[in-house]
Design a protein around this motif. Structure first.
Motif, short mmCIF file in Angstrom:
data_model
loop_
_atom_site.label_atom_id
_atom_site.label_comp_id
_atom_site.label_asym_id
_atom_site.label_seq_id
_atom_site.Cartn_x
_atom_site.Cartn_y
_atom_site.Cartn_z
N SER A 2 0.84 -1.19 0.00
CA SER A 2 0.00 0.00 0.00
C SER A 2 0.87 1.24 0.00
CB SER A 2 -0.90 0.01 1.24
OG SER A 2 -0.12 0.03 2.42
N LEU A 3 0.31 2.35 -0.45
CA LEU A 3 1.05 3.60 -0.46
C LEU A 3 1.12 4.20 0.93
CD1 LEU A 3 -0.37 5.21 -3.73
CD2 LEU A 3 1.70 3.84 -3.45
N ALA A 4 2.09 5.12 1.11
CA ALA A 4 2.21 5.94 2.32
C ALA A 4 2.65 5.16 3.55
CB ALA A 4 0.90 6.68 2.60
N GLU A 5 3.57 4.21 3.38
CA GLU A 5 4.20 3.57 4.52
C GLU A 5 5.08 4.59 5.22
OE1 GLU A 5 7.17 0.59 3.58
OE2 GLU A 5 6.43 -0.70 5.18
N LEU A 6 5.09 4.58 6.55
CA LEU A 6 5.82 5.58 7.33
C LEU A 6 7.12 4.97 7.84
CD1 LEU A 6 5.46 8.51 8.26
CD2 LEU A 6 4.41 7.64 10.37
N ILE A 7 8.26 5.51 7.34
CA ILE A 7 9.59 5.00 7.67
C ILE A 7 10.25 5.98 8.64
CG2 ILE A 7 11.74 4.11 6.73
CD1 ILE A 7 9.23 2.82 5.54
N CYS A 8 10.64 5.49 9.81
CA CYS A 8 11.04 6.39 10.89
C CYS A 8 12.44 6.09 11.41
CB CYS A 8 10.04 6.28 12.04
SG CYS A 8 8.34 6.62 11.51
N PRO A 9 13.14 7.13 11.92
CA PRO A 9 14.53 6.98 12.34
C PRO A 9 14.66 6.29 13.69
CG PRO A 9 13.79 9.21 12.76
CD PRO A 9 12.66 8.52 12.05
N ALA A 10 15.73 5.50 13.82
CA ALA A 10 16.02 4.85 15.09
C ALA A 10 17.52 4.90 15.32
CB ALA A 10 15.51 3.41 15.08
N CYS A 161 10.11 -0.61 -9.48
CA CYS A 161 10.24 -0.76 -8.02
C CYS A 161 9.46 0.34 -7.30
CB CYS A 161 11.70 -0.73 -7.60
SG CYS A 161 12.51 0.87 -7.77
N GLU A 162 9.39 0.20 -5.98
CA GLU A 162 8.70 1.18 -5.14
C GLU A 162 9.54 2.45 -4.99
OE1 GLU A 162 8.38 -0.96 -1.52
OE2 GLU A 162 7.15 -2.57 -2.39
N ILE A 163 8.87 3.54 -4.62
CA ILE A 163 9.53 4.83 -4.39
C ILE A 163 9.36 5.25 -2.94
CG2 ILE A 163 9.28 7.31 -4.81
CD1 ILE A 163 8.88 6.73 -7.73
N GLU A 164 10.46 5.74 -2.36
CA GLU A 164 10.45 6.31 -1.02
C GLU A 164 11.00 7.73 -1.11
OE1 GLU A 164 11.89 3.67 2.03
OE2 GLU A 164 12.95 5.31 3.05
N THR A 165 10.37 8.66 -0.42
CA THR A 165 10.86 10.04 -0.41
C THR A 165 10.96 10.56 1.02
OG1 THR A 165 8.64 11.01 -0.56
CG2 THR A 165 9.78 10.58 -2.63
N PHE A 166 11.93 11.45 1.24
CA PHE A 166 12.02 12.15 2.51
C PHE A 166 10.87 13.15 2.61
CE2 PHE A 166 16.36 10.66 2.21
CZ PHE A 166 16.70 10.37 3.53
N ILE A 167 10.30 13.28 3.80
CA ILE A 167 9.21 14.24 3.99
C ILE A 167 9.45 15.21 5.14
CG2 ILE A 167 7.40 12.80 2.96
CD1 ILE A 167 6.59 12.08 5.90
N ASP A 266 -0.46 14.98 -2.50
CA ASP A 266 0.14 15.03 -3.84
C ASP A 266 1.17 13.92 -4.03
OD1 ASP A 266 -1.10 17.62 -4.78
OD2 ASP A 266 -0.05 18.33 -3.01
N LEU A 267 1.93 13.63 -2.98
CA LEU A 267 2.93 12.58 -3.08
C LEU A 267 2.28 11.21 -3.20
CD1 LEU A 267 5.40 13.96 -0.40
CD2 LEU A 267 5.88 13.74 -2.83
N ILE A 268 1.21 11.01 -2.46
CA ILE A 268 0.48 9.74 -2.57
C ILE A 268 -0.08 9.59 -3.98
CG2 ILE A 268 -1.53 8.46 -1.77
CD1 ILE A 268 -1.06 9.68 1.01
N GLU A 269 -0.65 10.67 -4.49
CA GLU A 269 -1.22 10.63 -5.84
C GLU A 269 -0.15 10.36 -6.89
OE1 GLU A 269 -2.01 11.95 -9.76
OE2 GLU A 269 -0.75 13.13 -8.38
N ALA A 270 1.08 10.83 -6.63
CA ALA A 270 2.18 10.63 -7.57
C ALA A 270 2.72 9.21 -7.55
CB ALA A 270 3.31 11.62 -7.28
N GLY A 271 2.30 8.42 -6.56
CA GLY A 271 2.71 7.02 -6.51
C GLY A 271 3.82 6.72 -5.54
N VAL A 272 4.04 7.59 -4.55
CA VAL A 272 5.08 7.35 -3.55
C VAL A 272 4.59 6.26 -2.58
CG1 VAL A 272 6.37 8.34 -1.63
CG2 VAL A 272 6.03 9.66 -3.73
N HIS A 273 5.41 5.24 -2.41
CA HIS A 273 5.03 4.12 -1.56
C HIS A 273 5.37 4.34 -0.09
CE1 HIS A 273 5.35 2.31 -5.58
NE2 HIS A 273 4.45 1.45 -5.16
N ALA A 274 6.41 5.12 0.19
CA ALA A 274 6.88 5.25 1.56
C ALA A 274 7.38 6.65 1.83
CB ALA A 274 7.98 4.22 1.84
N PHE A 275 7.07 7.15 3.02
CA PHE A 275 7.50 8.46 3.48
C PHE A 275 8.58 8.30 4.54
CE2 PHE A 275 2.90 9.88 2.62
CZ PHE A 275 3.21 10.21 1.32
N LYS A 276 9.72 8.97 4.34
CA LYS A 276 10.85 8.82 5.25
C LYS A 276 11.06 10.06 6.09
CE LYS A 276 15.39 6.72 5.27
NZ LYS A 276 16.26 5.89 4.42
#
Length: 332
Positions: A2-10, A161-167, A266-276
């Protein structure tokens, strides 16, 4: 996926547990060595700590992504291979890689574990991304922070492949994986040693007029007035005096924070799979606040509700925020 997976720092085991509890879909972390691009004292994980972290995250439905996103110097690739072996043994869900040799080793040795292409690889064209997908089986690319939303949309149409972008977080515009500024002054490489402005070379000096100078390897990077908050000295975000600008100016880039909360739909609509979210050097309270706020925002957007992003304003680094290249007026 699914789109908009939330990738978080550790950055630490405590920060990982905080991010998981705050609603992260996945967390990213690294070992306490040069194999990851945040190789700072007091950060990162021992193998035993990562084993506990993987168990904690998996028990709560959160994935763990291991960053092996630096470049091995000639003759020293064994450290990166050993890190991959350890990560695979401990059950990480994906490796974040930049170096082709590291990617090749993991693809051949652990074909069942996902490979994500780090922003450190600076792959910003469909042709480059397809090369990594076809030769190493890359499943996701983390795009550089220089692309517009229309460009991301077009890339999505042309790659397998999937796309991930920094947010959110640091807004660094130096070409990832190519910056040699720190190495020039300190001999430590951001790309191979995993450290930008190593703490051992950082010094703060109080001047006679009450101002504060931040120095790196003995060179003054910035000077702050008595009422200004002194930032961490990175060369690309320093203020420098010159004959035509004796008052000092930002020669490379001004320190601002990336905040794309308003552009999530807009990022979800553009097809971004993950937000970093950037910030492995930040505190637990920062991680908790940012992850909770973005978790709520993403869930609201996916449910068709208007997201409340007010809480994110107070958490940004510095006084200025930007949407960077993402908000360019060249959209078409």
């Amino acid at each position: 996926m699914s789109l908009a997976e939330l990738i978080c720092p550790a950055g630490t085991p405590a920060a990982l547990r905080t991010a998981v509890d705050a609603g992260a879909d996945a967390v990213y972390c690294g070992f306490q060595d040069a194999t990851n691009a945040r190789n700072f004292p007091g950060l990162n994980f021992t193998p035993d700590e990562l084993a506990e972290a993987v168990a904690y995250a998996h028990a709560r439905g959160t994935k763990v992504l291991l960053a092996l996103n630096t470049y091995p110097p000639a003759g020293k690739v064994d450290l990166w291979r050993q890190a991959a072996d350890t990560g695979a043994r401990l059950g990480v869900d994906a490796f974040i890689v930049a170096d082709m040799g590291v990617a090749d080793y993991i693809a051949r040795t652990y074909p069942g574990i996902r490979l994500h292409l780090s922003v450190q690889a600076a792959a910003s064209s469909p042709e480059a991304i397809r090369y990594y997908c076809e030769n190493f089986g890359v499943k996701r690319v983390v795009l550089p922070r220089i692309l517009t939303i229309p460009e991301i949309r077009q890339i999505r149409r042309e790659i397998p492949c999937e796309i991930e972008t920094f947010i959110f977080g640091n807004h660094g515009l130096m070409v990832e994986g190519r910056c040699s500024l720190t190495n020039y002054l300190t001999g430590q490489s951001t790309n191979m040693d995993g450290v930008c402005s190593p703490a051992s070379d950082v010094e703060y000096v109080r001047d006679a007029d009450g101002s504060m100078s931040s120095q790196l390897a003995g060179f003054t990077i910035d000077r702050f007035g008595p009422e200004e908050k002194a930032g961490y000295p990175t060369i690309c975000k320093g203020r420098y005096a010159a004959p035509h600008r004796p008052e000092g100016y930002y020669a490379f880039e001004e320190p601002v924070s990336l905040n794309l909360s308003r552009l999530l739909p807009d990022l979800i609509e553009a097809g971004v799979h993950a937000f970093k979210i950037e910030g492995r050097q930040r505190s637990k309270s920062y991680v908790r606040g940012v992850v909770r706020a973005f978790r709520a925002a993403v869930d609201d957007i996916k449910a068709g509700r208007e997201a409340n992003i007010a809480d994110l304003i107070a958490l940004t680094e510095g006084q200025k925020q930007t949407q960077g290249a993402f908000e360019t007026k060249k959209w078409r």
